[in-house]
Design a protein around this motif. Structure first.
Motif, short mmCIF file in Angstrom:
data_model
loop_
_atom_site.label_atom_id
_atom_site.label_comp_id
_atom_site.label_asym_id
_atom_site.label_seq_id
_atom_site.Cartn_x
_atom_site.Cartn_y
_atom_site.Cartn_z
N ASN A 42 -10.16 -2.22 4.56
CA ASN A 42 -9.95 -1.74 3.20
C ASN A 42 -8.66 -0.98 3.06
OD1 ASN A 42 -10.48 0.66 4.47
ND2 ASN A 42 -12.38 1.08 3.41
N ASN A 43 -7.79 -1.12 4.02
CA ASN A 43 -6.46 -0.50 3.97
C ASN A 43 -6.49 1.01 3.96
OD1 ASN A 43 -5.27 -3.06 3.90
ND2 ASN A 43 -5.46 -3.15 1.68
N ARG A 44 -7.63 1.62 4.29
CA ARG A 44 -7.68 3.06 4.39
C ARG A 44 -7.26 3.49 5.78
NH1 ARG A 44 -10.79 6.68 1.24
NH2 ARG A 44 -10.05 8.12 2.83
N ILE A 45 -6.58 4.62 5.83
CA ILE A 45 -6.21 5.23 7.10
C ILE A 45 -6.96 6.55 7.19
CG2 ILE A 45 -4.29 5.89 8.57
CD1 ILE A 45 -4.11 3.04 7.41
N PHE A 53 -7.18 -0.23 14.69
CA PHE A 53 -5.93 0.25 15.23
C PHE A 53 -6.03 1.77 15.34
CE2 PHE A 53 -2.43 -2.54 16.08
CZ PHE A 53 -2.80 -3.73 15.48
N ASN A 77 0.82 -1.22 0.00
CA ASN A 77 0.00 0.00 0.00
C ASN A 77 0.85 1.27 0.00
OD1 ASN A 77 -2.12 -1.76 0.24
ND2 ASN A 77 -2.37 -1.44 2.44
N ALA A 100 -0.76 -2.17 6.13
CA ALA A 100 -2.07 -2.72 6.46
C ALA A 100 -2.25 -4.14 5.97
CB ALA A 100 -3.17 -1.83 5.88
N TYR A 144 -0.69 12.23 0.04
CA TYR A 144 -1.45 13.21 0.79
C TYR A 144 -0.95 14.61 0.44
CZ TYR A 144 -2.92 9.49 4.01
OH TYR A 144 -3.46 8.34 4.56
N SER A 184 -7.11 2.99 11.66
CA SER A 184 -7.03 2.00 10.59
C SER A 184 -8.00 0.89 10.91
CB SER A 184 -5.60 1.44 10.49
OG SER A 184 -5.58 0.28 9.68
N TYR A 191 0.43 5.76 -0.57
CA TYR A 191 -0.54 6.85 -0.45
C TYR A 191 0.10 8.18 -0.83
CZ TYR A 191 -2.52 3.28 2.69
OH TYR A 191 -2.99 2.10 3.22
N TYR A 215 -2.96 -0.22 -3.97
CA TYR A 215 -2.85 -1.49 -3.26
C TYR A 215 -1.70 -2.35 -3.79
CZ TYR A 215 -7.57 -0.61 -1.46
OH TYR A 215 -8.67 -0.07 -0.84
N ARG A 257 -8.36 -1.61 8.76
CA ARG A 257 -7.72 -2.75 8.12
C ARG A 257 -8.64 -3.53 7.18
NH1 ARG A 257 -5.00 -6.34 12.46
NH2 ARG A 257 -4.07 -7.27 10.61
#
Lengths: 115, 113
Positions: B98-101, B33, A31, A96, A35, B94, A33, A50, B96
């Motif tokens: 969908n791996n979004r933070i 988390f 993963n 993650a 920002y 998190s 990202y 992903y 976990r």
């Protein structure tokens, strides 16, 4: 130690020009990202990925594209830069997957100024 | 959807006084988390604390936080503020799934002599 590196660290662009911000990670995380950070807005998610070949829209994707050609590299592309895109951009990789916690490892940031 | 709320945008206090930065969250995921990230001026955010376990105190570098699932809170505390604690603090979640933070808006802590 986790390592995420961004380039360029500083960029001045002209309105209407194309800007590419690059990010490389050696964490072997799936993963990644992008920002942006502006005073009063905190960290806002632009795009994420992903894994190689995948890109997903975040919360503020308009005016930005992303590319993930490999596990290690994730680019943010501004095809037609505008002054409103003047900001500090952070790339991050996250654990993650593989049973990780979702912790993010940030790059040093790229300061973009669009004139 | 998931979200994180940090109620204070700016906290100013005198060196030596206790620090408490508030963080509450919303998620349908039962085992999130929670994180605190700290960002000093002209630096990138870095992890300060993280927790997964309900009602267990987590400590690092003089700061501590306890995840309370009953109240969906993860407040950051320190017994005595130092000048070097001046920074921007982000609470994050998190789930976990969908791996979004998900980040809160951040709290700027200013510690004065």
């Amino acid at each position: 130690e986790a390592a995420v590196t961004q380039s360029p660290r500083n960029k001045v662009a002209v309105t209407g020009g194309k800007v590419t911000l690059s990010c490389n990670q050696t964490n072997n995380h799936n993963n990644m990202y992008w920002y942006r950070q502006d005073t009063g807005h905190g960290l806002r998610l632009i795009h994420y990925s992903y894994g190689a070949g995948s890109t997903e829209k975040g919360d503020i994707p308009d005016g930005y594209k992303a590319s993930r050609p490999s596990q290690e590299n994730f680019s943010l592309i501004l095809e037609l830069a505008t002054p409103s895109q003047t900001s500090v951009y952070f790339c991050a990789s996250g654990d993650a997957d593989w049973g990780g916690t979702g912790q993010l490892y940030f790059g040093e940031g790229s300061k973009l100024t669009v004139l | 959807g998931d979200s994180v709320t940090q109620t204070e945008g700016l906290v100013t206090l005198t060196e030596g006084l206790p620090v408490m930065l508030n963080c509450t969250y919303q998620t349908i995921y039962s085992n999130p988390f929670l994180f605190w990230y700290v960002q000093h001026l002209n630096e990138s955010p870095r992890l300060l604390l993280k927790s997964f376990t309900d009602n267990k105190r987590t400590e690092h570098q003089g700061f501590h936080a306890t995840l309370h699932k009953s109240s969906s809170s993860f407040h950051l505390q320190k017994s005595s503020a130092q000048l070097s604690d001046s920074a921007l603090y982000y609470c994050a979640l998190s789930d976990r799934s969908n791996n979004r933070i998900f980040f809160g808006d951040g709290t700027q802590l200013v510690v004065k002599p």
